[in-house]
Design an enzyme around this catalytic site. Sequence first.
Site, PDB file in Angstrom:
ATOM      1  N   LYS A  45      -5.059  13.641   9.635  1.00 35.34           N
ATOM      2  CA  LYS A  45      -4.422  14.954   9.733  1.00 35.34           C
ATOM      3  C   LYS A  45      -5.438  15.937  10.341  1.00 35.34           C
ATOM      4  O   LYS A  45      -6.435  15.494  10.892  1.00 35.34           O
ATOM      5  CB  LYS A  45      -3.928  15.392   8.351  1.00 35.34           C
ATOM      6  CG  LYS A  45      -3.215  14.266   7.585  1.00 35.34           C
ATOM      7  CD  LYS A  45      -1.965  13.737   8.294  1.00 35.34           C
ATOM      8  CE  LYS A  45      -1.552  12.359   7.825  1.00 35.34           C
ATOM      9  NZ  LYS A  45      -0.762  12.257   6.655  1.00 35.34           N
TER      10      LYS A  45
HETATM   11  C1  LIG Z   1      -0.088  11.225   5.818  1.00 35.40           C
HETATM   12  C2  LIG Z   1       1.220  11.549   5.257  1.00 35.40           C
HETATM   13  C3  LIG Z   1       1.467  11.464   3.873  1.00 35.40           C
HETATM   14  C4  LIG Z   1       0.464  10.904   2.912  1.00 35.40           C
HETATM   15  O1  LIG Z   1      -0.717  11.631   2.848  1.00 35.40           O
HETATM   16  P1  LIG Z   1      -1.964  11.065   2.015  1.00 35.40           P
HETATM   17  O2  LIG Z   1      -2.852  12.235   1.841  1.00 35.40           O
HETATM   18  O3  LIG Z   1      -2.579   9.988   2.843  1.00 35.40           O
HETATM   19  O4  LIG Z   1      -1.425  10.559   0.731  1.00 35.40           O
HETATM   20  C5  LIG Z   1       2.698  11.867   3.412  1.00 35.40           C
HETATM   21  N1  LIG Z   1       3.647  12.324   4.234  1.00 35.40           N
HETATM   22  C6  LIG Z   1       3.458  12.412   5.574  1.00 35.40           C
HETATM   23  C7  LIG Z   1       4.532  12.956   6.434  1.00 35.40           C
HETATM   24  C8  LIG Z   1       2.240  12.004   6.119  1.00 35.40           C
HETATM   25  O5  LIG Z   1       2.070  12.060   7.435  1.00 35.40           O
END
Ligand SMILES: *Cc1c(COP(=O)(O)O)cnc(C)c1O
Length: 377
Positions: free
Chosen positions: A182
């Site tokens: 992210k």
């Molecule tokens: C990456 C992601 C998650 C999960 O995030 P984590 O911090 O890795 O648990 C959930 N929803 C979406 C849309 C994502 O892209």
Amino acid sequence: MDTIPVMRPWLGAEEAEAAAAAITSGWIAQGPRVAEFEQALAGRIGAAHGVAVSSCTTALHLALEVLGVAPGDEVVVPSFSFIATANVVKHAGAVPVFADIDGATGNLSAKTVEQVVGPHTKAVIAVHQGGVPAPINEVKELCGPLGIALVEDAACAMGSTYEGRPVGAGAEMAAFSFHPRKLLTTGEGGMLTTDSARFATRARRLREHGMDVSAADRHSASKIVLESYLEVAWNYRMTDMQAAVGLVQLGKLDAMVERRRVLARRYQEGLAGIPGLQIVADPPYGTSNYQSFWIVLPDDAPVGRNELLERLLQHGISARRGIMAAHLEPAYLDGSGPELPVTERMTAQSLILPLFHDLAESDQDRIIEVLSAELSR
Ligand SMILES: *Cc1c(COP(=O)(O)O)cnc(C)c1O
């Protein structure tokens, strides 16, 4: 020739120093830096409260628990998302019901949600997929009168805006991810944001074994505090080392978003001439942080998506398949559900191009060149 990665987090000596300071302070578990990070991030979003946790997945799980989602309930989610969005509904003992998406944004809309809500629908999780803001207000207008709660999966959307405000303060609760894929990263980590003091208090308790007083508060008290455990809960805490990194990263967020938007515009302009190619763009009501820069191949593209990924890799470009569709994965094949034609088309024909803070414009030009050559007939 080095392979251009799809993503590389923007980290430097400042983050390393902040983490080191947390370590030498002697307090490395959830403590003062987590509290500071929560305040700073909630302030940035425009939410009253932030509750830091171990991931966005655990933040979403807590959101559903706080809302009282339980066995017998249904939660509407897009299939077109990272699988955690559907999994958290299962973690809460409820049934995920997949809604289709709007092909322009890759997100749920009031129209696609309306097709699948029913008497057992307790909540909707709207994902701001790849950073593109979802139309929160129209979904809220649908859900409100029906008594259905709305949660924002803002995992990808730190720094995106919706109607002039930061994404993440438009619904009952929002969940962010700090995974390196992210924008803002703490290695692993997540945050639940909400305006509700009641939700925040319960989420704090649930992330820390159901304790009535946090371990940090207990240890810093001048008197003996005996904690009690009010309910069965989890350990979803973030560490102070992660929060220290997060605070530095938050200070760089504006620069991150700005750079990504410049690079996104270069892609949009550079790829505009490819016939029939759909290119991710801002919706009319908001701006994307372009966490994922996706394109969708036309039905009659001269090369299939997987073959194109292969050829890009041969050119030293590491692209990725587009957003997955949970209902097509073995873990969810047993469920029956509505038809999801837009989801299936987009997941099959889309790919995600390299986009990160330090991406050199010369490398980006090479990606544009290779794509243009492969997709021209
Ligand atoms: C990456 C992601 C998650 C999960 O995030 P984590 O911090 O890795 O648990 C959930 N929803 C979406 C849309 C994502 O892209």
